[in-house]
Motif scaffolding. Sequence first.
Motif, PDB file in Angstrom:
ATOM      1  N   ILE A  92     -16.971 -10.124 -64.057  1.00 22.36           N
ATOM      2  CA  ILE A  92     -16.580 -10.732 -65.136  1.00 22.36           C
ATOM      3  C   ILE A  92     -18.072 -11.502 -65.496  1.00 22.36           C
ATOM      4  N   TYR A  93     -18.629 -11.516 -66.509  1.00 22.04           N
ATOM      5  CA  TYR A  93     -20.135 -11.877 -66.351  1.00 22.04           C
ATOM      6  C   TYR A  93     -19.603 -13.378 -67.361  1.00 22.04           C
ATOM      7  N   TYR A  94     -20.417 -14.877 -67.184  1.00 18.61           N
ATOM      8  CA  TYR A  94     -19.339 -16.225 -67.230  1.00 18.61           C
ATOM      9  C   TYR A  94     -21.685 -16.634 -68.122  1.00 18.61           C
ATOM     10  N   CYS A  95     -21.035 -17.140 -68.991  1.00 15.31           N
ATOM     11  CA  CYS A  95     -22.287 -18.241 -69.548  1.00 15.31           C
ATOM     12  C   CYS A  95     -22.215 -19.773 -69.062  1.00 15.31           C
ATOM     13  N   HIS A  96     -23.653 -20.032 -68.487  1.00 11.55           N
ATOM     14  CA  HIS A  96     -23.550 -21.207 -68.404  1.00 11.55           C
ATOM     15  C   HIS A  96     -24.634 -22.147 -69.378  1.00 11.55           C
ATOM     16  N   ALA A  97     -24.085 -23.285 -69.752  1.00 14.72           N
ATOM     17  CA  ALA A  97     -25.235 -23.903 -69.642  1.00 14.72           C
ATOM     18  C   ALA A  97     -25.184 -25.402 -69.886  1.00 14.72           C
ATOM     19  N   GLU A  98     -26.410 -26.135 -69.444  1.00 14.64           N
ATOM     20  CA  GLU A  98     -26.367 -27.745 -68.872  1.00 14.64           C
ATOM     21  C   GLU A  98     -27.090 -28.211 -70.084  1.00 14.64           C
ATOM     22  N   ALA A  99     -26.134 -29.255 -70.246  1.00 14.02           N
ATOM     23  CA  ALA A  99     -26.551 -29.867 -72.127  1.00 14.02           C
ATOM     24  C   ALA A  99     -26.736 -31.844 -72.029  1.00 14.02           C
ATOM     25  N   SER A 100     -27.696 -32.281 -72.882  1.00 12.62           N
ATOM     26  CA  SER A 100     -27.157 -33.664 -72.571  1.00 12.62           C
ATOM     27  C   SER A 100     -27.346 -34.074 -73.659  1.00 12.62           C
ATOM     28  N   ASN A 101     -26.380 -35.387 -73.568  1.00 16.18           N
ATOM     29  CA  ASN A 101     -25.963 -35.745 -75.034  1.00 16.18           C
ATOM     30  C   ASN A 101     -26.637 -37.108 -75.201  1.00 16.18           C
ATOM     31  N   MET A 102     -26.631 -37.836 -76.024  1.00 19.25           N
ATOM     32  CA  MET A 102     -27.215 -38.937 -76.765  1.00 19.25           C
ATOM     33  C   MET A 102     -27.843 -39.901 -76.192  1.00 19.25           C
ATOM     34  N   PHE A 103     -27.093 -39.793 -74.238  1.00 22.01           N
ATOM     35  CA  PHE A 103     -27.258 -40.896 -73.940  1.00 22.01           C
ATOM     36  C   PHE A 103     -27.558 -40.268 -73.024  1.00 22.01           C
ATOM     37  N   ARG A 104     -28.502 -39.065 -72.407  1.00 27.07           N
ATOM     38  CA  ARG A 104     -29.119 -38.267 -72.218  1.00 27.07           C
ATOM     39  C   ARG A 104     -28.142 -37.846 -70.774  1.00 27.07           C
ATOM     40  N   LEU A 105     -26.675 -37.691 -70.634  1.00 28.89           N
ATOM     41  CA  LEU A 105     -25.902 -38.121 -69.999  1.00 28.89           C
ATOM     42  C   LEU A 105     -25.425 -36.211 -69.946  1.00 28.89           C
ATOM     43  N   LYS A 106     -25.308 -36.035 -68.327  1.00 27.52           N
ATOM     44  CA  LYS A 106     -25.621 -33.898 -68.362  1.00 27.52           C
ATOM     45  C   LYS A 106     -24.339 -33.854 -68.308  1.00 27.52           C
ATOM     46  N   SER A 107     -24.302 -32.633 -68.744  1.00 31.20           N
ATOM     47  CA  SER A 107     -22.785 -32.118 -68.822  1.00 31.20           C
ATOM     48  C   SER A 107     -23.189 -30.455 -68.440  1.00 31.20           C
ATOM     49  N   ASP A 108     -22.225 -30.050 -67.649  1.00 36.75           N
ATOM     50  CA  ASP A 108     -21.664 -28.310 -67.735  1.00 36.75           C
ATOM     51  C   ASP A 108     -20.920 -27.652 -68.121  1.00 36.75           C
ATOM     52  N   TYR A 109     -21.822 -26.429 -68.786  1.00 36.13           N
ATOM     53  CA  TYR A 109     -20.708 -26.105 -69.549  1.00 36.13           C
ATOM     54  C   TYR A 109     -20.643 -24.346 -69.683  1.00 36.13           C
ATOM     55  N   TRP A 110     -19.166 -23.688 -69.796  1.00 33.89           N
ATOM     56  CA  TRP A 110     -19.042 -22.560 -69.251  1.00 33.89           C
ATOM     57  C   TRP A 110     -18.458 -21.852 -70.207  1.00 33.89           C
ATOM     58  N   GLY A 111     -18.739 -20.308 -70.821  1.00 35.68           N
ATOM     59  CA  GLY A 111     -18.236 -19.198 -71.952  1.00 35.68           C
ATOM     60  C   GLY A 111     -16.728 -19.165 -70.635  1.00 35.68           C
ATOM     61  N   GLN A 112     -16.203 -17.472 -71.843  1.00 39.69           N
ATOM     62  CA  GLN A 112     -14.383 -17.809 -71.163  1.00 39.69           C
ATOM     63  C   GLN A 112     -14.743 -16.319 -70.454  1.00 39.69           C
ATOM     64  N   GLY A 113     -15.885 -16.402 -70.273  1.00 36.17           N
ATOM     65  CA  GLY A 113     -15.905 -14.926 -69.997  1.00 36.17           C
ATOM     66  C   GLY A 113     -16.107 -13.472 -70.494  1.00 36.17           C
ATOM     67  N   THR A 114     -17.126 -12.406 -70.012  1.00 39.63           N
ATOM     68  CA  THR A 114     -17.089 -11.368 -70.587  1.00 39.63           C
ATOM     69  C   THR A 114     -16.980 -10.134 -69.275  1.00 39.63           C
ATOM     70  N   GLN A 115     -16.374  -8.739 -69.667  1.00 37.68           N
ATOM     71  CA  GLN A 115     -16.059  -7.188 -68.838  1.00 37.68           C
ATOM     72  C   GLN A 115     -17.298  -7.013 -68.622  1.00 37.68           C
ATOM     73  N   VAL A 116     -18.079  -6.570 -67.601  1.00 36.66           N
ATOM     74  CA  VAL A 116     -18.604  -5.865 -67.957  1.00 36.66           C
ATOM     75  C   VAL A 116     -18.419  -4.671 -66.422  1.00 36.66           C
ATOM     76  N   THR A 117     -18.207  -3.560 -66.875  1.00 37.24           N
ATOM     77  CA  THR A 117     -17.856  -2.448 -65.889  1.00 37.24           C
ATOM     78  C   THR A 117     -18.583  -1.479 -65.611  1.00 37.24           C
ATOM     79  N   VAL A 118     -19.334  -0.963 -65.009  1.00 36.73           N
ATOM     80  CA  VAL A 118     -20.088  -0.003 -64.195  1.00 36.73           C
ATOM     81  C   VAL A 118     -18.864   1.326 -63.364  1.00 36.73           C
ATOM     82  N   SER A 119     -19.057   2.185 -64.724  1.00 43.08           N
ATOM     83  CA  SER A 119     -17.842   3.024 -63.449  1.00 43.08           C
ATOM     84  C   SER A 119     -18.107   4.504 -64.765  1.00 43.08           C
ATOM     85  N   SER A 120     -18.169   6.014 -63.934  1.00 42.19           N
ATOM     86  CA  SER A 120     -18.672   7.237 -64.753  1.00 42.19           C
ATOM     87  C   SER A 120     -17.074   7.365 -65.161  1.00 42.19           C
TER      88      SER A 120
END
Length: 120
Positions: A92-120
């Motif tokens: 499962i691949y998750y997107c991540h972002a670090e963002a700063s608000n107007m007070f320059r406080l940083k927070s981490d955010y995550w996506g819900q995840g997307t499945q990648v399957t490699v198979s024949s």
Amino acid sequence: QVQLAESGGGLVQPGGSLRLSCAASGSGFIINAMGWYRQPPGKERELVAGITRGGSTDYGDSVKGRFTISRDNAKNTVFLQMNSLKSEDTAIYYCHAEASNMFRLKSDYWGQGTQVTVSS
């Protein structure tokens, strides 16, 4: 609050390619670093690739030379081009972002995840 919307996962044969996208939305934030993590079945979450707002990149050892991360700052979107996929890339691949608000406080955010399957 920042929301991350991922797309592009799916089933692919070994040696194939996939492209993941992740768009960040929300107001009052500046998106700093963005990246992708993955969690294979039964294993810990690990870094796949990261990219700063200025374009500096970092990759996990197992994907160097096969995966390429890029971003569009104007659209707050990050991409992961995955080539020469192997069965061990299945996760499962998750997107991540670090963002700063107007007070320059940083927070981490995550996506819900997307499945990648490699198979024949």
